[in-house]
Enzyme design. Structure first.
Site, mmCIF file in Angstrom:
data_model
loop_
_atom_site.group_PDB
_atom_site.id
_atom_site.type_symbol
_atom_site.label_atom_id
_atom_site.label_comp_id
_atom_site.label_asym_id
_atom_site.label_seq_id
_atom_site.Cartn_x
_atom_site.Cartn_y
_atom_site.Cartn_z
ATOM 1 N N ARG A 35 -17.421 -4.536 3.102
ATOM 2 C CA ARG A 35 -17.500 -5.090 4.449
ATOM 3 C C ARG A 35 -18.946 -5.084 4.941
ATOM 4 O O ARG A 35 -19.615 -4.065 4.916
ATOM 5 C CB ARG A 35 -16.592 -4.288 5.396
ATOM 6 C CG ARG A 35 -15.104 -4.544 5.111
ATOM 7 C CD ARG A 35 -14.202 -3.725 5.992
ATOM 8 N NE ARG A 35 -14.093 -2.341 5.561
ATOM 9 C CZ ARG A 35 -13.237 -1.460 6.089
ATOM 10 N NH1 ARG A 35 -12.436 -1.832 7.056
ATOM 11 N NH2 ARG A 35 -13.185 -0.221 5.650
ATOM 12 N N ALA A 41 -36.309 3.075 4.025
ATOM 13 C CA ALA A 41 -36.437 1.631 4.263
ATOM 14 C C ALA A 41 -35.680 0.885 3.172
ATOM 15 O O ALA A 41 -35.542 1.358 2.040
ATOM 16 C CB ALA A 41 -37.906 1.241 4.255
ATOM 17 N N LYS A 90 -22.990 0.391 0.048
ATOM 18 C CA LYS A 90 -23.769 1.572 -0.337
ATOM 19 C C LYS A 90 -23.122 2.145 -1.593
ATOM 20 O O LYS A 90 -22.015 1.737 -1.963
ATOM 21 C CB LYS A 90 -23.837 2.595 0.790
ATOM 22 C CG LYS A 90 -22.513 3.245 1.130
ATOM 23 C CD LYS A 90 -22.740 4.347 2.144
ATOM 24 C CE LYS A 90 -21.491 5.072 2.504
ATOM 25 N NZ LYS A 90 -21.680 6.123 3.482
ATOM 26 N N LYS A 148 0.834 -1.210 0.000
ATOM 27 C CA LYS A 148 0.000 0.000 0.000
ATOM 28 C C LYS A 148 0.863 1.252 0.000
ATOM 29 O O LYS A 148 0.642 2.194 -0.765
ATOM 30 C CB LYS A 148 -0.909 -0.036 1.236
ATOM 31 C CG LYS A 148 -2.102 0.874 1.164
ATOM 32 C CD LYS A 148 -2.939 0.796 2.433
ATOM 33 C CE LYS A 148 -4.117 -0.136 2.306
ATOM 34 N NZ LYS A 148 -5.056 -0.039 3.434
ATOM 35 N N CYS A 194 -18.769 -0.019 9.595
ATOM 36 C CA CYS A 194 -18.949 0.678 10.873
ATOM 37 C C CYS A 194 -20.205 0.274 11.642
ATOM 38 O O CYS A 194 -20.111 -0.184 12.773
ATOM 39 C CB CYS A 194 -18.954 2.181 10.637
ATOM 40 S SG CYS A 194 -17.333 2.796 10.194
HETATM 41 N N1 LIG Z 1 -14.482 3.535 7.181
HETATM 42 C C1 LIG Z 1 -15.275 4.415 7.740
HETATM 43 O O1 LIG Z 1 -16.248 4.892 7.137
HETATM 44 C C2 LIG Z 1 -15.034 4.875 9.148
HETATM 45 C C3 LIG Z 1 -15.704 6.023 9.623
HETATM 46 C C4 LIG Z 1 -15.456 6.453 10.917
HETATM 47 C C5 LIG Z 1 -14.602 5.723 11.746
HETATM 48 N N2 LIG Z 1 -13.993 4.598 11.271
HETATM 49 C C6 LIG Z 1 -13.072 3.875 12.161
HETATM 50 O O2 LIG Z 1 -11.734 4.229 11.786
HETATM 51 C C7 LIG Z 1 -10.875 3.101 11.959
HETATM 52 C C8 LIG Z 1 -10.184 2.780 10.637
HETATM 53 O O3 LIG Z 1 -11.185 2.394 9.706
HETATM 54 P P1 LIG Z 1 -10.849 2.239 8.159
HETATM 55 O O4 LIG Z 1 -12.137 1.922 7.487
HETATM 56 O O5 LIG Z 1 -10.056 3.401 7.718
HETATM 57 O O6 LIG Z 1 -9.914 0.930 8.194
HETATM 58 P P2 LIG Z 1 -9.054 0.299 7.013
HETATM 59 O O7 LIG Z 1 -9.059 -1.153 7.274
HETATM 60 O O8 LIG Z 1 -9.518 0.836 5.704
HETATM 61 O O9 LIG Z 1 -7.583 0.879 7.263
HETATM 62 C C9 LIG Z 1 -6.787 0.544 8.360
HETATM 63 C C10 LIG Z 1 -5.325 0.683 7.939
HETATM 64 O O10 LIG Z 1 -4.504 0.536 9.087
HETATM 65 C C11 LIG Z 1 -3.342 -0.191 8.716
HETATM 66 N N3 LIG Z 1 -2.726 -0.749 9.921
HETATM 67 C C12 LIG Z 1 -3.136 -1.771 10.697
HETATM 68 N N4 LIG Z 1 -2.297 -1.947 11.730
HETATM 69 C C13 LIG Z 1 -1.348 -0.989 11.638
HETATM 70 C C14 LIG Z 1 -0.225 -0.638 12.416
HETATM 71 N N5 LIG Z 1 0.088 -1.288 13.536
HETATM 72 N N6 LIG Z 1 0.538 0.405 12.017
HETATM 73 C C15 LIG Z 1 0.240 1.090 10.897
HETATM 74 N N7 LIG Z 1 -0.833 0.804 10.121
HETATM 75 C C16 LIG Z 1 -1.619 -0.220 10.485
HETATM 76 C C17 LIG Z 1 -3.870 -1.225 7.748
HETATM 77 O O11 LIG Z 1 -2.851 -1.789 6.956
HETATM 78 C C18 LIG Z 1 -4.874 -0.397 6.950
HETATM 79 O O12 LIG Z 1 -4.259 0.216 5.833
HETATM 80 C C19 LIG Z 1 -11.747 1.976 12.493
HETATM 81 O O13 LIG Z 1 -11.685 1.984 13.897
HETATM 82 C C20 LIG Z 1 -13.126 2.373 12.036
HETATM 83 O O14 LIG Z 1 -14.135 1.854 12.878
HETATM 84 C C21 LIG Z 1 -14.176 4.172 9.994
#
Ligand SMILES: NC(=O)c1ccc[n+]([C@@H]2O[C@H](COP(=O)([O-])OP(=O)(O)OC[C@H]3O[C@@H](n4cnc5c(N)ncnc54)[C@H](O)[C@@H]3O)[C@@H](O)[C@H]2O)c1
Length: 442
Positions: A326, A251, A319, A40, A259
């Site tokens: 997911r 609906a 969506k 990545k 999430c």
């Molecule tokens: N996706 C959403 O719409 C959304 C909205 C609000 C909050 N969140 C929250 O934000 C967080 C991240 O969600 P996301 O959808 O961006 O996840 P994601 O899976 O798209 O991205 C997570 C990233 O973190 C990296 N990663 C994992 N362990 C790591 C480490 N130790 N060091 C460095 N990088 C590491 C992964 O390789 C990945 O690229 C989650 O807690 C999620 O609940 C997500």
């Protein structure tokens, strides 16, 4: 004269991390992005954006000079004092959030009086206190901690970063909280500055409330089907009430995504772990599970048995405007259909690559026209804008059957029927029969 903005680190370059990083770069900050995924990071260095999110690649491209990518956390620690944490917190088998990635980041921090972790990942209430205790136990008591939950929506994440409804900062009133507030100040959003536990709860409670609204309108839709009312009209009438509002009153076949399902379950577990039975959330989750399966009953009502039937799924992403698969409703739907003996073909404008990793036995097609040709029934699963422009008479002519199940109440029933198709929505009167059978298995 431009004001010097402070450099920041962002750990985790997924949906939240990359959007946050690009957003702050747009505001003028140098951003040091860290991820453990070597491929990545290599791709990002070469300008390849790993996710499909409207406006994101343009934003990254425009701010390339200010965005730095590395797999070494030391690069962020060297240049920035604020390290935003945006690693994944997926559900464990118990339904609790899996905090192993968060712990990995915490453990990688050196003793420091100059740095702070800013938690963007969605974490259980109490995580901040646990992290601070861990820091203290390992001689890192000087490391600061701020909770700054993220509310962006996939599909409009860039806009949500730049025009947030609010910014929530939970801290202990120290320099780190002040610095995070300062970072967000150009956006001019309402600020809620509070304690860490309350900030953590704002995020979980917000998602749980939105999920509850969806399950509520879905139950109203199911009762509409029994009583002959039209949930679209009902939602319109309800939504005009200032106290209710029109959003999240559509609906459909249930919520999915990375999430809502996990955060609702995590809040339920969090409450349970503290001895409180969160009854309402149990129902929200159960209603959502059953809602995905009601489509099967609708198909059976019209087609009888599904063995050997050709079913076309339009849309697979959870969506529109995202490739995120997911917890998408299409995962359950495609599996249930195949278990009932149907043959499933599907088309999604952008999520096919992700879908192929998660869905088996489905015949992926390159266009909506290819997917519907020869089908006994079409199920609109994701309301991608391009499906509003379907040439319905051509769809009808190319299908083997004539049933269209509109899982998102996206199309105009009259137009669909005028094209010679049988229309089945969610919670809308069916011209072609009585109330829809309750789901009762195959
Ligand atoms: N996706 C959403 O719409 C959304 C909205 C609000 C909050 N969140 C929250 O934000 C967080 C991240 O969600 P996301 O959808 O961006 O996840 P994601 O899976 O798209 O991205 C997570 C990233 O973190 C990296 N990663 C994992 N362990 C790591 C480490 N130790 N060091 C460095 N990088 C590491 C992964 O390789 C990945 O690229 C989650 O807690 C999620 O609940 C997500």
């Amino acid at each position: 004269m431009s004001v010097q903005r402070e450099p920041i680190g962002v750990i985790g370059t997924g949906y939240v991390g990359l959007v946050t990083a690009a957003g702050f770069a747009e505001l003028g900050n140098d951003v040091h992005c860290i991820d453990i995924d070597v491929e990545k990071i290599e791709g990002l260095r070469q300008g390849r954006i790993p996710i499909w999110e409207p406006g994101l690649s343009e934003l990254v491209e425009r701010n390339r000079e200010r965005m730095h990518f590395s797999t070494d956390i030391a690069d962020a620690l060297e240049h920035a004092r604020l390290l935003f944490v945006a690693v994944g917190t997926p559900p464990t088998y118990s339904g609790d959030a899996d905090l192993s990635s968060v712990h990995a980041v915490v453990d990688a921090m050196p003793p420091s009086d100059r740095h702070a972790l800013v938690m963007k990942s969605t974490v259980p209430v109490g995580t901040g206190d646990n992290v601070k205790r861990t820091f203290a136990e390992h001689g890192k008591a000087g490391f600061r901690y701020v909770s700054c939950p993220e509310f962006l929506k996939e599909g409009s994440a860039v806009k949500d970063f730049l025009e947030p409804d609010r910014v929530v900062v939970g801290d202990e009133g120290d320099w780190a909280g002040d610095a995070v507030v300062e970072l967000y100040s150009p956006l001019g959003a309402p600020l809620v500055r509070t304690d860490i536990r309350s900030a953590e709860m704002v995020k979980l409670a917000s998602n749980a409330f939105l999920a509850t609204k969806i399950s509520f309108i879905n139950e109203i839709a199911n009762v509409c089907e029994e009583t002959g009312a039209d949930v679209v009209e009902v939602a319109k009438g309800m939504g005009l009430d200032d106290r209710i509002g029109p959003k999240f009153l559509q609906a459909g076949i249930g919520f999915g995504g990375s999430c809502f399902p996990k955060d609702v379950t995590a809040l339920k577990q969090l409450a349970g772990n503290s001895g409180y039975h969160f009854q309402l959330l149990n129902s929200v989750i159960e209603v959502n599970e059953l809602q995905k399966r009601r489509v099967i009953a609708k198909l059976q009502k019209h087609l009888g048995g599904l063995v050997g039937r050709e079913i076309a799924l339009l849309g697979l992403a959870f969506k529109p405007n995202t490739d995120d698969m997911r917890e998408a409703s299409s995962l359950v739907l495609s599996a249930r259909l195949q278990a009932a003996g149907a043959r499933v073909r599907a088309y999604d404008p952008v999520a096919e690559e992700e879908a192929r990793k998660l869905i088996r036995g489905v015949d992926f097609k390159g266009s909506a026209a290819e997917a519907v040709a020869g089908a006994d029934a079409v199920v609109l699963v994701t309301e991608w804008p391009e499906f509003a422009a379907l040439e319905l008479p051509e769809v009808a002519a190319s299908m083997r059957g004539d049933l269209l199940v509109d899982g998102r109440n996206f199309l105009d029933p009259n137009v669909v029927r005028a094209a010679g198709l049988v229309y089945e929505g969610i919670g809308r009167p069916s011209r072609n029969g009585g109330p829809v059978a309750r789901y009762g298995g195959e």
